[in-house]
Design a protein around this motif. Structure first.
Motif, PDB file in Angstrom:
ATOM      1  N   LEU A 198       0.859  -0.691   0.066  1.00  0.00           N
ATOM      2  CA  LEU A 198       0.024   0.030  -0.269  1.00  0.00           C
ATOM      3  C   LEU A 198       0.810   1.764  -0.401  1.00  0.00           C
ATOM      4  CD1 LEU A 198      -2.638  -1.057   2.948  1.00  0.00           C
ATOM      5  CD2 LEU A 198      -3.078  -1.088   0.486  1.00  0.00           C
ATOM      6  N   TYR A 199       2.058   1.770   0.416  1.00  0.00           N
ATOM      7  CA  TYR A 199       2.432   2.347   1.418  1.00  0.00           C
ATOM      8  C   TYR A 199       3.517   2.356  -0.124  1.00  0.00           C
ATOM      9  CZ  TYR A 199       2.105   2.329   6.042  1.00  0.00           C
ATOM     10  OH  TYR A 199       0.888   2.840   7.181  1.00  0.00           O
ATOM     11  N   ARG A 200       3.738   1.137  -0.895  1.00  0.00           N
ATOM     12  CA  ARG A 200       4.149   1.244  -2.623  1.00  0.00           C
ATOM     13  C   ARG A 200       3.934   1.899  -3.223  1.00  0.00           C
ATOM     14  NH1 ARG A 200       9.451  -1.775  -2.737  1.00  0.00           N
ATOM     15  NH2 ARG A 200      10.259  -2.660  -0.827  1.00  0.00           N
ATOM     16  N   ALA A 201       2.578   1.653  -3.341  1.00  0.00           N
ATOM     17  CA  ALA A 201       1.723   1.742  -4.570  1.00  0.00           C
ATOM     18  C   ALA A 201       1.708   4.182  -4.113  1.00  0.00           C
ATOM     19  CB  ALA A 201      -0.016   1.362  -4.646  1.00  0.00           C
ATOM     20  N   PHE A 202       0.680   4.178  -3.007  1.00  0.00           N
ATOM     21  CA  PHE A 202       1.241   5.454  -2.673  1.00  0.00           C
ATOM     22  C   PHE A 202       2.865   6.177  -3.359  1.00  0.00           C
ATOM     23  CE2 PHE A 202       1.316   9.571  -0.832  1.00  0.00           C
ATOM     24  CZ  PHE A 202       0.124  10.295  -1.377  1.00  0.00           C
ATOM     25  N   ALA A 203       3.817   5.409  -2.852  1.00  0.00           N
ATOM     26  CA  ALA A 203       4.932   6.074  -3.734  1.00  0.00           C
ATOM     27  C   ALA A 203       5.296   5.422  -4.769  1.00  0.00           C
ATOM     28  CB  ALA A 203       6.259   5.567  -2.849  1.00  0.00           C
ATOM     29  N   LEU A 204       4.484   4.757  -5.837  1.00  0.00           N
ATOM     30  CA  LEU A 204       4.313   4.763  -7.365  1.00  0.00           C
ATOM     31  C   LEU A 204       3.686   6.199  -7.806  1.00  0.00           C
ATOM     32  CD1 LEU A 204       4.917   3.541  -9.568  1.00  0.00           C
ATOM     33  CD2 LEU A 204       3.047   2.198  -9.847  1.00  0.00           C
ATOM     34  N   PHE A 205       2.422   6.807  -6.966  1.00  0.00           N
ATOM     35  CA  PHE A 205       1.767   7.784  -7.303  1.00  0.00           C
ATOM     36  C   PHE A 205       2.847   8.351  -6.761  1.00  0.00           C
ATOM     37  CE2 PHE A 205      -2.107  10.550  -6.266  1.00  0.00           C
ATOM     38  CZ  PHE A 205      -2.718  10.356  -7.802  1.00  0.00           C
ATOM     39  N   ALA A 206       3.154   9.445  -6.082  1.00  0.00           N
ATOM     40  CA  ALA A 206       4.616  10.295  -5.528  1.00  0.00           C
ATOM     41  C   ALA A 206       5.262  10.552  -6.637  1.00  0.00           C
ATOM     42  CB  ALA A 206       4.739  10.495  -4.719  1.00  0.00           C
ATOM     43  N   ILE A 207       6.282   9.645  -7.415  1.00  0.00           N
ATOM     44  CA  ILE A 207       7.259   9.324  -8.570  1.00  0.00           C
ATOM     45  C   ILE A 207       6.563   9.633  -9.533  1.00  0.00           C
ATOM     46  CG2 ILE A 207       8.665   7.950  -9.392  1.00  0.00           C
ATOM     47  CD1 ILE A 207       8.799   6.431  -6.897  1.00  0.00           C
ATOM     48  N   ARG A 208       5.331   9.223  -9.970  1.00  0.00           N
ATOM     49  CA  ARG A 208       4.597   9.286 -11.622  1.00  0.00           C
ATOM     50  C   ARG A 208       4.211  10.684 -11.496  1.00  0.00           C
ATOM     51  NH1 ARG A 208       0.487   4.228 -12.602  1.00  0.00           N
ATOM     52  NH2 ARG A 208       1.597   3.130 -13.253  1.00  0.00           N
ATOM     53  N   ASN A 209       3.564  11.785 -10.765  1.00  0.00           N
ATOM     54  CA  ASN A 209       3.654  12.730 -10.183  1.00  0.00           C
ATOM     55  C   ASN A 209       4.747  13.546 -10.111  1.00  0.00           C
ATOM     56  OD1 ASN A 209       0.448  12.887 -10.710  1.00  0.00           O
ATOM     57  ND2 ASN A 209       0.674  11.362  -9.205  1.00  0.00           N
ATOM     58  N   ASN A 210       5.845  13.314  -9.765  1.00  0.00           N
ATOM     59  CA  ASN A 210       7.086  14.491  -9.743  1.00  0.00           C
ATOM     60  C   ASN A 210       7.114  14.931  -8.085  1.00  0.00           C
ATOM     61  OD1 ASN A 210       8.408  13.791 -11.832  1.00  0.00           O
ATOM     62  ND2 ASN A 210       7.668  14.884 -13.016  1.00  0.00           N
ATOM     63  N   VAL A 211       6.692  14.173  -7.519  1.00  0.00           N
ATOM     64  CA  VAL A 211       6.133  14.893  -5.873  1.00  0.00           C
ATOM     65  C   VAL A 211       7.101  14.269  -4.911  1.00  0.00           C
ATOM     66  CG1 VAL A 211       4.644  16.106  -3.889  1.00  0.00           C
ATOM     67  CG2 VAL A 211       3.590  15.784  -6.070  1.00  0.00           C
ATOM     68  N   GLU A 212       7.747  14.962  -4.497  1.00  0.00           N
ATOM     69  CA  GLU A 212       9.281  14.529  -3.425  1.00  0.00           C
ATOM     70  C   GLU A 212       8.334  14.226  -2.105  1.00  0.00           C
ATOM     71  OE1 GLU A 212      12.356  14.687  -3.839  1.00  0.00           O
ATOM     72  OE2 GLU A 212      13.029  14.304  -5.984  1.00  0.00           O
ATOM     73  N   PRO A 213       9.033  13.240  -1.591  1.00  0.00           N
ATOM     74  CA  PRO A 213       7.801  13.209  -0.125  1.00  0.00           C
ATOM     75  C   PRO A 213       8.476  14.254   1.101  1.00  0.00           C
ATOM     76  CG  PRO A 213       9.731  11.314  -0.517  1.00  0.00           C
ATOM     77  CD  PRO A 213       9.634  12.119  -1.527  1.00  0.00           C
ATOM     78  N   LYS A 214       8.977  15.012   0.987  1.00  0.00           N
ATOM     79  CA  LYS A 214       9.423  16.603   1.308  1.00  0.00           C
ATOM     80  C   LYS A 214       8.296  17.176   1.074  1.00  0.00           C
ATOM     81  CE  LYS A 214      12.838  18.138  -1.130  1.00  0.00           C
ATOM     82  NZ  LYS A 214      14.310  16.851  -1.102  1.00  0.00           N
ATOM     83  N   GLU A 215       7.569  16.955  -0.097  1.00  0.00           N
ATOM     84  CA  GLU A 215       6.410  18.683  -0.291  1.00  0.00           C
ATOM     85  C   GLU A 215       4.926  18.452   0.357  1.00  0.00           C
ATOM     86  OE1 GLU A 215       7.986  20.008  -4.885  1.00  0.00           O
ATOM     87  OE2 GLU A 215       7.820  17.610  -4.609  1.00  0.00           O
ATOM     88  N   ARG A 216       5.193  18.466   1.835  1.00  0.00           N
ATOM     89  CA  ARG A 216       4.020  18.329   2.225  1.00  0.00           C
ATOM     90  C   ARG A 216       2.621  18.346   1.922  1.00  0.00           C
ATOM     91  NH1 ARG A 216       3.181  17.489   7.797  1.00  0.00           N
ATOM     92  NH2 ARG A 216       5.847  16.663   7.582  1.00  0.00           N
ATOM     93  N   LEU A 217       2.405  20.069   1.259  1.00  0.00           N
ATOM     94  CA  LEU A 217       1.140  19.673   1.039  1.00  0.00           C
ATOM     95  C   LEU A 217       1.418  19.041  -0.689  1.00  0.00           C
ATOM     96  CD1 LEU A 217       1.350  23.637   1.362  1.00  0.00           C
ATOM     97  CD2 LEU A 217      -0.278  21.898   2.632  1.00  0.00           C
ATOM     98  N   LYS A 218       1.683  19.186  -1.377  1.00  0.00           N
ATOM     99  CA  LYS A 218       1.628  18.455  -2.925  1.00  0.00           C
ATOM    100  C   LYS A 218       1.753  17.076  -2.050  1.00  0.00           C
ATOM    101  CE  LYS A 218       4.067  21.294  -6.076  1.00  0.00           C
ATOM    102  NZ  LYS A 218       5.657  21.044  -6.575  1.00  0.00           N
ATOM    103  N   ILE A 219       2.190  16.605  -1.605  1.00  0.00           N
ATOM    104  CA  ILE A 219       1.542  15.307  -0.547  1.00  0.00           C
ATOM    105  C   ILE A 219       0.404  14.904  -0.372  1.00  0.00           C
ATOM    106  CG2 ILE A 219       1.898  13.866   1.300  1.00  0.00           C
ATOM    107  CD1 ILE A 219       3.882  13.108  -0.789  1.00  0.00           C
TER     108      ILE A 219
END
Ligand code: DC
Length: 219
Positions: free
Chosen positions: A37-58
């Motif tokens: 589940l965490y991996r699927a969300f991580a893939l979504f972030a990568i695909r959207n070019n969002v870094e884990p530290k970009e809290r609002l975008k996350i």
């Protein structure tokens, strides 16, 4: 009668998924790989070019993500916004990003209900980092499966080589150590043994021996 919920927590590469799957099969109950589940969300972030530290975008991504599980021929498939991403979440890039996004409170809260609802509706074995401590503190059986970092890295390395990947053992060990550090030092639901979990150290055990040891503890 309540549901049977078995929690198997431990660090990356300890063999949790293989063991949990085997235990679930032996007992004819469901297996839930919570890391996917965490991996699927991580893939979504990568695909959207969002870094884990970009809290609002996350947080914005969370509002757009629908993560579901489906079971096809007994195998768990992860569905991200209607797309089966099961085969795309095992890369080193997704592993690192999953470890990073999983430290965020908003991501953990987003995935918590999903895990609890599945556990409430099904007899299942869940593997993860915080199942026995946070997700299901009342699980009937809790195992903390661990092994020396070098043994975990060596297993991962052999698995990757068998899959035809080109990797160096030292890089795999570095990734394992990085994730251990990240997963066990985060403030929210860090990787740690639940007080009532039984420790199984698989460093010197074969796969069969580990499955038998876990099975015996579950009883
Ligand atoms: O188990 P895994 O390697 O597929 O998990 C990927 C990442 O997800 C892991 O580095 C930490 C995070 N995770 C978590 O924080 N809590 C869980 N219950 C499962 C995984």
């Amino acid at each position: 009668m309540g549901r049977i919920n078995i929690a198997i927590d431990g660090p990356a590469g300890a063999g949790k998924s293989t063991i949990a799957k085997a235990i679930a099969k032996r007992r004819g109950i469901m297996y839930l790989d919570t890391g996917s589940l965490y991996r699927a969300f991580a893939l979504f972030a990568i695909r959207n070019n969002v870094e884990p530290k970009e809290r609002l975008k996350i947080e914005e991504l969370i509002s757009q993500a629908k993560i579901e599980l489906e079971y096809i021929d007994g195998e768990q498939h992860v569905i991200l916004n209607g797309e089966d991403v099961t085969s795309q979440i095992r890369t080193a890039e997704v592993s690192t990003c999953a470890s990073e996004v999983s430290a965020l409170d908003c991501v953990r809260a987003f995935l918590l209900d999903l895990q609890r609802n599945i556990a409430k509706e099904n007899d299942c074995v869940l593997d993860g980092r915080d199942i026995g401590t946070v997700v299901l503190p009342d699980a009937q059986k809790k195992i903390y499966l661990t092994a020396a970092p070098e043994a975990r890295a060596l297993r991962r390395y052999k698995e990757m080589i068998a899959n035809g990947d080109t990797v160096e053992y030292n890089d795999v060990l570095r990734d394992v150590l990085y994730r251990d550090q990240n997963d066990s030092t985060r403030a929210n639901a860090p990787l740690k043994r639940a007080e009532d979990a039984t420790v199984v150290d698989s460093t010197n055990l074969t796969l069969e021996e580990t499955i038998d040891a876990v099975d015996k503890i579950i009883g």
